[in-house]
Design a protein around this motif. Sequence first.
Motif, PDB file in Angstrom:
ATOM      1  N   LYS A 114       0.817  -1.216   0.000  1.00 41.89           N
ATOM      2  CA  LYS A 114       0.000   0.000   0.000  1.00 41.89           C
ATOM      3  C   LYS A 114       0.852   1.268   0.000  1.00 41.89           C
ATOM      4  CE  LYS A 114      -4.016  -2.075   2.231  1.00 41.89           C
ATOM      5  NZ  LYS A 114      -4.729  -2.292   3.495  1.00 41.89           N
ATOM      6  N   LYS A 117       1.403   3.319  -3.204  1.00 37.51           N
ATOM      7  CA  LYS A 117       0.191   3.805  -3.858  1.00 37.51           C
ATOM      8  C   LYS A 117      -0.009   5.309  -3.677  1.00 37.51           C
ATOM      9  CE  LYS A 117      -2.440  -0.523  -3.676  1.00 37.51           C
ATOM     10  NZ  LYS A 117      -3.673  -1.194  -3.198  1.00 37.51           N
ATOM     11  N   VAL A 118       0.516   5.871  -2.568  1.00 36.82           N
ATOM     12  CA  VAL A 118       0.363   7.315  -2.327  1.00 36.82           C
ATOM     13  C   VAL A 118       1.541   8.111  -2.880  1.00 36.82           C
ATOM     14  CG1 VAL A 118      -1.100   6.981  -0.300  1.00 36.82           C
ATOM     15  CG2 VAL A 118       1.376   7.183   0.003  1.00 36.82           C
ATOM     16  N   LEU A 171      -6.324   1.884   3.501  1.00 31.17           N
ATOM     17  CA  LEU A 171      -4.906   2.219   3.306  1.00 31.17           C
ATOM     18  C   LEU A 171      -4.145   2.261   4.622  1.00 31.17           C
ATOM     19  CD1 LEU A 171      -4.916   5.067   0.623  1.00 31.17           C
ATOM     20  CD2 LEU A 171      -4.114   2.715   0.334  1.00 31.17           C
ATOM     21  N   ILE A 176      -1.578   7.077   4.737  1.00 32.77           N
ATOM     22  CA  ILE A 176      -2.294   8.315   4.444  1.00 32.77           C
ATOM     23  C   ILE A 176      -1.518   9.520   4.982  1.00 32.77           C
ATOM     24  CG2 ILE A 176      -4.428   9.618   4.796  1.00 32.77           C
ATOM     25  CD1 ILE A 176      -5.886   6.929   4.985  1.00 32.77           C
ATOM     26  N   ARG A 194      -2.006  12.016  -6.186  1.00 36.76           N
ATOM     27  CA  ARG A 194      -2.336  11.184  -5.031  1.00 36.76           C
ATOM     28  C   ARG A 194      -3.826  11.212  -4.695  1.00 36.76           C
ATOM     29  NH1 ARG A 194       2.022  14.485  -3.304  1.00 36.76           N
ATOM     30  NH2 ARG A 194       4.003  13.382  -3.586  1.00 36.76           N
ATOM     31  N   VAL A 197      -6.261   8.104  -4.865  1.00 39.30           N
ATOM     32  CA  VAL A 197      -5.999   7.082  -3.847  1.00 39.30           C
ATOM     33  C   VAL A 197      -6.393   7.585  -2.459  1.00 39.30           C
ATOM     34  CG1 VAL A 197      -4.215   5.707  -2.711  1.00 39.30           C
ATOM     35  CG2 VAL A 197      -4.169   6.017  -5.186  1.00 39.30           C
ATOM     36  N   LEU A 198      -5.916   8.767  -2.095  1.00 40.71           N
ATOM     37  CA  LEU A 198      -6.162   9.286  -0.751  1.00 40.71           C
ATOM     38  C   LEU A 198      -7.635   9.599  -0.501  1.00 40.71           C
ATOM     39  CD1 LEU A 198      -3.100  11.665  -0.263  1.00 40.71           C
ATOM     40  CD2 LEU A 198      -3.490   9.449   0.811  1.00 40.71           C
ATOM     41  N   SER A 200     -10.217   8.104  -1.886  1.00 38.23           N
ATOM     42  CA  SER A 200     -11.062   6.970  -2.242  1.00 38.23           C
ATOM     43  C   SER A 200     -11.777   6.433  -1.004  1.00 38.23           C
ATOM     44  CB  SER A 200     -10.217   5.857  -2.868  1.00 38.23           C
ATOM     45  OG  SER A 200      -9.358   5.291  -1.895  1.00 38.23           O
ATOM     46  N   GLU A 202     -11.337   3.626   0.270  1.00 42.10           N
ATOM     47  CA  GLU A 202     -10.359   2.906   1.096  1.00 42.10           C
ATOM     48  C   GLU A 202      -9.318   3.851   1.685  1.00 42.10           C
ATOM     49  OE1 GLU A 202     -10.934   1.955  -2.184  1.00 42.10           O
ATOM     50  OE2 GLU A 202     -12.475   0.525  -1.543  1.00 42.10           O
ATOM     51  N   GLY A 203      -9.405   5.126   1.337  1.00 38.80           N
ATOM     52  CA  GLY A 203      -8.441   6.106   1.816  1.00 38.80           C
ATOM     53  C   GLY A 203      -8.935   6.838   3.050  1.00 38.80           C
TER      54      GLY A 203
END
Length: 249
Positions: A114, A117-118, A171, A176, A194, A197-198, A200, A202-203
Motif C-alpha cells: 500500500k 500507492k500514495v 490504506l 495516508i 495522489r 488514492v487518498l 477513495s 479505502e483512503g
Amino acid sequence: MADQDTIAVVVTRYRPEQESVPAPQCYRVPLRKEWTILDGLNHIKDRLDGTLSYRWSCRMGICGSCGMTVNGEPKLACSTFLTDYAPGSIRVEPMRNFPVIRDLVVDISDFMSKLPKVKPWLIRADEDEPEDGEYLQTPEEKEAYQRYSMCINCMLCYSACPVYALEPTFLGPAVIALGQRYNLDSRDQGAEDRRDVLASAEGAWACTLVGECSVACPKGVDPAGAIQRYKLTAATKSLKEFLLPRGAR
C-alpha cells in the motif's frame, strides 16, 4: 537469582511446524533499571531459548522494526522498559491485525504494497532543477509537513487501528499520513496524482476518527490529525469543483 531480581516475561510462541495455534511461554529475566523489553527478549534468546523469533535492528527507536504488543498495547520493544511493569508479569505478543509468521514476527506485505500507492516522494511537473541546485523553503514551509515526516513505518498505528482490523482494504494511518506529508511540502506538485488514492473509499474517508493510531505512535506523528486534515482539503476541493467555473478554482 532471587525472584525479586527478576520479572516474568510471558511471550506468545508460534512455530507453525510445531503448533497449530499460538501459545504463551513464560521466562524469567533479570529486572534491571536500564533494560528494555528488547533487552529482555535478547536475554531469552541468548541465554534461555535460542528458538525465539522477533525483529529488531537499531535499538534506538529509529528503525521501527521491533513493534510488538506489550500488555495489550502497541509498543516499540526497544523503547519500553521492564521496570515500567514491575513487579507484575509482562505479556509480549505480536502486533495485532497482521498475519503471524513465527512467534513475534508478522507479515507486513500488505503495508508494503500500500505504501507506494500514495507516491511518497517529491513529484515535480517541471523536471528542471533550480539554478542553485536546491528548492529552498522557509521555516514555516518546513514546519507545515515536518511532524508527518517523523514516521518510522513501525506500523504500531495499524496494530492499534480498529478500522484496519475490520477493513483490510483500508490504506491505513501511516500510509495516508505519509501522502499528506508530501502534499504539504512546498516543493511537491503531486497532490492531484495522489488524490484518487487518498480520497477513495479505502483512503481517508474510511477513517472513523477513533484516534488510537495517534495514541500508539511513538514519534508523535499524529496520523489521525493528518487524515482529518486531508479530509478537509479533499472536501474543499470537491466543493470548489462543483460550485466554481474551471478558471476560478
